[in-house]
Design an enzyme around this catalytic site. Structure first.
Site, PDB file in Angstrom:
ATOM      1  N   ASP A  58     -11.525   2.515   4.744  1.00 30.54           N
ATOM      2  CA  ASP A  58     -11.888   1.096   4.653  1.00 30.54           C
ATOM      3  C   ASP A  58     -13.405   0.891   4.674  1.00 30.54           C
ATOM      4  O   ASP A  58     -13.889  -0.221   4.480  1.00 30.54           O
ATOM      5  CB  ASP A  58     -11.269   0.318   5.824  1.00 30.54           C
ATOM      6  CG  ASP A  58     -10.080  -0.523   5.385  1.00 30.54           C
ATOM      7  OD1 ASP A  58     -10.039  -0.930   4.218  1.00 30.54           O
ATOM      8  OD2 ASP A  58      -9.193  -0.766   6.234  1.00 30.54           O
TER       9      ASP A  58
ATOM     10  N   LYS B 244       0.847  -1.197   0.000  1.00 30.73           N
ATOM     11  CA  LYS B 244       0.000   0.000   0.000  1.00 30.73           C
ATOM     12  C   LYS B 244       0.882   1.246   0.000  1.00 30.73           C
ATOM     13  O   LYS B 244       0.631   2.193  -0.737  1.00 30.73           O
ATOM     14  CB  LYS B 244      -0.929  -0.002   1.221  1.00 30.73           C
ATOM     15  CG  LYS B 244      -2.040  -1.039   1.106  1.00 30.73           C
ATOM     16  CD  LYS B 244      -2.791  -1.281   2.409  1.00 30.73           C
ATOM     17  CE  LYS B 244      -3.846  -2.371   2.231  1.00 30.73           C
ATOM     18  NZ  LYS B 244      -4.467  -2.815   3.462  1.00 30.73           N
TER      19      LYS B 244
ATOM     20  N   GLN C  75      -5.025  -1.934   9.847  1.00 35.45           N
ATOM     21  CA  GLN C  75      -4.818  -3.218   9.164  1.00 35.45           C
ATOM     22  C   GLN C  75      -5.345  -4.360  10.039  1.00 35.45           C
ATOM     23  O   GLN C  75      -5.054  -4.433  11.232  1.00 35.45           O
ATOM     24  CB  GLN C  75      -3.316  -3.391   8.877  1.00 35.45           C
ATOM     25  CG  GLN C  75      -2.967  -4.575   8.005  1.00 35.45           C
ATOM     26  CD  GLN C  75      -3.455  -4.457   6.574  1.00 35.45           C
ATOM     27  OE1 GLN C  75      -3.591  -3.372   6.026  1.00 35.45           O
ATOM     28  NE2 GLN C  75      -3.732  -5.582   5.948  1.00 35.45           N
TER      29      GLN C  75
END
Ligand code: GUN
Length: 285
Positions: A125, A58, A102
């Site tokens: 997200d 990322k 994460q």
């Protein structure tokens, strides 16, 4: 002598590498036009090797496209409240556009509380309850990247979703659950299978579109699908022989009509859409 006629069919590949590059190019151009550098923060708790690797991917793509990327790493053993405090600080920091945590998180961390603490407009997200609710009513702007990536792949192939029977194996927050809503919003018929489903293959055999998001090597085999199905593989497993899908990819190439490759399918799409979401957060600001 009779000549054997071969009817040779191959599934069309839903290529996530190509499409993600197209999306990334657009994101990069837009950033250049804006003349800014949107800032994404990725939080990691503990030392999970997979998580470190995902964040590295990322980070390097983000920097390549013109983002500022901060990898914020906490030691295993940190409390939920300490992380929430840090997120609260970042929520009011105008120099930060997007925040993601994460997964997986260590057992002691309250995942839901963490999701709720991220400001909904910085929630790249799409895990905040407000963004989940907006997805329910088809009004979401921030949609979980992996799920959104799947929809973009189907859109690129111009596949009609209305009235198609979608079977999703795996009900996780990252892909299975948000995908169920995205397909419902497209007027598909959706069946969800979890680990307690009595006979998952009874369902997979009937799917027009089959989504596998479990993380169990070759769980779904050629005999478990019908001719002409569209296969979306999300779950992967790594072992000494390589990277494997939840579906037995090679065996399905002549039976499916469309299929995502195990590598270069849904994976690069996740990164591309996470970054597009970050740009969106920047613009929402
Ligand atoms: N872990 C594996 N995939 C993902 C993802 O898409 N988002 C987050 N936050 N964690 C992950």
């Amino acid at each position: 002598m009779q000549i054997q006629e071969w009817k040779y069919k191959m599934a069309k590949i839903l290529n996530g590498t190509t499409l993600s590059e197209k999306i990334n190019k657009k994101t990069k151009e837009e950033i250049q036009k804006l003349g800014t550098h949107p800032h994404l923060v990725a939080i990691q708790v503990g030392d999970n090797n997979e998580s470190t690797l995902y964040i590295k991917h990322k980070s390097s793509k983000a920097k390549e496209l013109g983002f500022i990327f901060t990898h914020l790493k906490f030691k295993e053993g940190i409390t939920t409240m300490k992380i929430v405090e840090k997120i609260n600080e970042m929520n009011i920091n105008n120099n930060i556009d997007g925040i993601m945590v994460q997964l997986p998180l260590p057992e002691n961390i309250d995942k839901e509380l963490i999701s709720q603490s991220i400001a909904p407009w910085k929630d790249v997200d799409g895990f905040h309850p407000l963004n989940k609710g907006l997805l329910d009513i088809d009004r979401a702007e921030l949609i979980p990247p992996t799920a959104l990536g799947v929809m973009e792949l189907l859109k690129e192939a111009r596949l009609n979703l209305k009235g198609r029977h979608v079977v999703i194996v795996g009900t996780g927050e990252i892909s299975g659950k948000p995908l169920s809503k995205l397909f419902l919003n497209k007027k598909s018929t959706v069946t969800m299978c979890n680990e307690n489903t009595k006979d998952i293959f009874e369902h997979t055999e009937k799917a027009d579109i089959l989504v596998a998001a479990v993380g169990k090597k070759h769980l779904i085999k050629n005999e478990h699908i019908k001719e002409g199905v569209i296969i979306i593989n999300i779950g992967i497993t790594k072992d000494e022989s390589g990277i494997h899908g939840d579906v037995e990819y090679d065996m399905m190439l002549e039976k499916a009509s469309y299929i995502t490759p195990i590598v270069g399918g849904t994976g690069p799409m996740t990164v591309a859409l996470l970054l597009r979401n970050t740009l969106l957060c920047h613009k929402l600001k």
